[in-house]
Design an enzyme around this catalytic site. Structure first.
Site, PDB file in Angstrom:
ATOM      1  N   ASP A   5      39.212  44.812  34.628  1.00 54.60           N
ATOM      2  CA  ASP A   5      37.755  44.895  34.538  1.00 54.60           C
ATOM      3  C   ASP A   5      37.261  46.180  35.184  1.00 54.60           C
ATOM      4  O   ASP A   5      37.350  46.336  36.404  1.00 54.60           O
ATOM      5  CB  ASP A   5      37.106  43.691  35.229  1.00 54.60           C
ATOM      6  CG  ASP A   5      37.345  42.397  34.472  1.00 54.60           C
ATOM      7  OD1 ASP A   5      37.030  42.355  33.267  1.00 54.60           O
ATOM      8  OD2 ASP A   5      37.832  41.432  35.085  1.00 54.60           O
TER       9      ASP A   5
ATOM     10  N   MET B 297      33.097  47.272  31.341  1.00 53.49           N
ATOM     11  CA  MET B 297      31.751  46.783  31.603  1.00 53.49           C
ATOM     12  C   MET B 297      30.947  47.944  32.164  1.00 53.49           C
ATOM     13  O   MET B 297      30.578  47.981  33.351  1.00 53.49           O
ATOM     14  CB  MET B 297      31.796  45.607  32.588  1.00 53.49           C
ATOM     15  CG  MET B 297      32.393  44.365  31.978  1.00 53.49           C
ATOM     16  SD  MET B 297      32.330  42.967  33.117  1.00 53.49           S
ATOM     17  CE  MET B 297      34.065  42.814  33.509  1.00 53.49           C
TER      18      MET B 297
ATOM     19  N   MET C  60      32.002  36.242  26.647  1.00 53.99           N
ATOM     20  CA  MET C  60      31.840  36.037  28.080  1.00 53.99           C
ATOM     21  C   MET C  60      31.333  34.610  28.325  1.00 53.99           C
ATOM     22  O   MET C  60      30.321  34.197  27.765  1.00 53.99           O
ATOM     23  CB  MET C  60      30.858  37.049  28.661  1.00 53.99           C
ATOM     24  CG  MET C  60      31.335  38.492  28.643  1.00 53.99           C
ATOM     25  SD  MET C  60      32.847  38.774  29.611  1.00 53.99           S
ATOM     26  CE  MET C  60      32.320  38.279  31.260  1.00 53.99           C
TER      27      MET C  60
ATOM     28  N   ASP D 235      36.378  34.927  28.887  1.00 52.64           N
ATOM     29  CA  ASP D 235      36.464  35.469  30.242  1.00 52.64           C
ATOM     30  C   ASP D 235      35.347  34.861  31.077  1.00 52.64           C
ATOM     31  O   ASP D 235      34.168  35.049  30.776  1.00 52.64           O
ATOM     32  CB  ASP D 235      36.316  36.992  30.182  1.00 52.64           C
ATOM     33  CG  ASP D 235      36.483  37.667  31.535  1.00 52.64           C
ATOM     34  OD1 ASP D 235      36.659  36.951  32.542  1.00 52.64           O
ATOM     35  OD2 ASP D 235      36.424  38.910  31.584  1.00 52.64           O
TER      36      ASP D 235
END
Length: 215
Positions: A34, A67, A136, A175
């Site tokens: 991430d 992200m 997500m 996730d």
């Protein structure tokens, strides 16, 4: 094929290489990385130099989840660092179709992630071009959050749409809040790649953690 991708966001950063080797020994399929920029999400993790530093710890797939705002600016560095897959957020891309093709032009599978509030309709013009869709199941930015059950219908709808398009090969990744209790729910809904952070790295027996997620 069901795959488990431990997220190193929940690992001990002081011994990151050792943590990654532990994930491989436990039977993990991918390593989920991430990358957060403190702009798109309210957290800052690490960048390409850290990814490159731990690349030698394993031959497992490095599944890099960007992200970040303007994710395309990071593509060359991530490829150079050893990323095997790149996933960007639809919400962060002004020109999503172009961004997806930039990943493909680099020779990597292209993934697109959707936040919980983002409808599947934003994928209408890229479904033919992507290899992975990440749903997500928490709001991105922090580890250790609770699973949002309302995402299960979204996963089911996505799997149905992919099957109707003749694209059952596209991975559906989830996730957020994945444990031995939520894993069967997302699997039944159609997901086949499970990202597990706190559950995996906080488990006293990591091999058992992988087995429980796959059971």
């Amino acid at each position: 094929m069901l795959m488990i991708a431990p997220s190193i966001l929940a690992a001990d950063f002081a011994k990151l290489g050792e943590e990654i080797r532990s994930a491989e020994a436990a039977g993990a399929d991918w390593i989920h990385i991430d990358i957060m920029d403190n702009h798109f999400v309210p957290n800052l993790t690490f960048g390409a130099p850290v990814v490159k530093a731990v690349r030698s710890a394993t031959a497992l797939t490095f599944d890099v989840h960007l992200m970040t705002e303007r994710p395309e600016t990071l593509f060359p560095a991530m490829v150079d660092a050893g990323a095997d897959r790149l996933t960007v957020h639809a919400e962060a891309c002004v020109h999503l179709h172009r961004t997806v093709h930039q990943i493909r032009e680099l020779g990597l599978p292209a993934g697109v992630a959707l936040n919980p509030h983002t409808p599947l309709a934003v994928l209408d013009h890229v479904l033919e071009d992507i290899d992975l869709l990440l749903i997500m199941t928490v709001n991105p930015g922090f580890g250790g959050q609770s699973f949002i059950p309302g995402m299960l219908p979204k996963i089911r709808e996505l799997r149905s749409r992919l099957n109707a398009l003749g694209r059952p090969d596209v991975h559906i990744q989830v996730d957020g809040g994945i444990t031995d209790e939520t894993a069967p729910l997302v699997r039944e809904a159609g997901a086949n790649v499970l990202v597990a952070g706190s559950y995996f790295f906080g488990h006293s027996d990591r091999r058992q953690a992988v087995a429980s997620l796959k059971a």
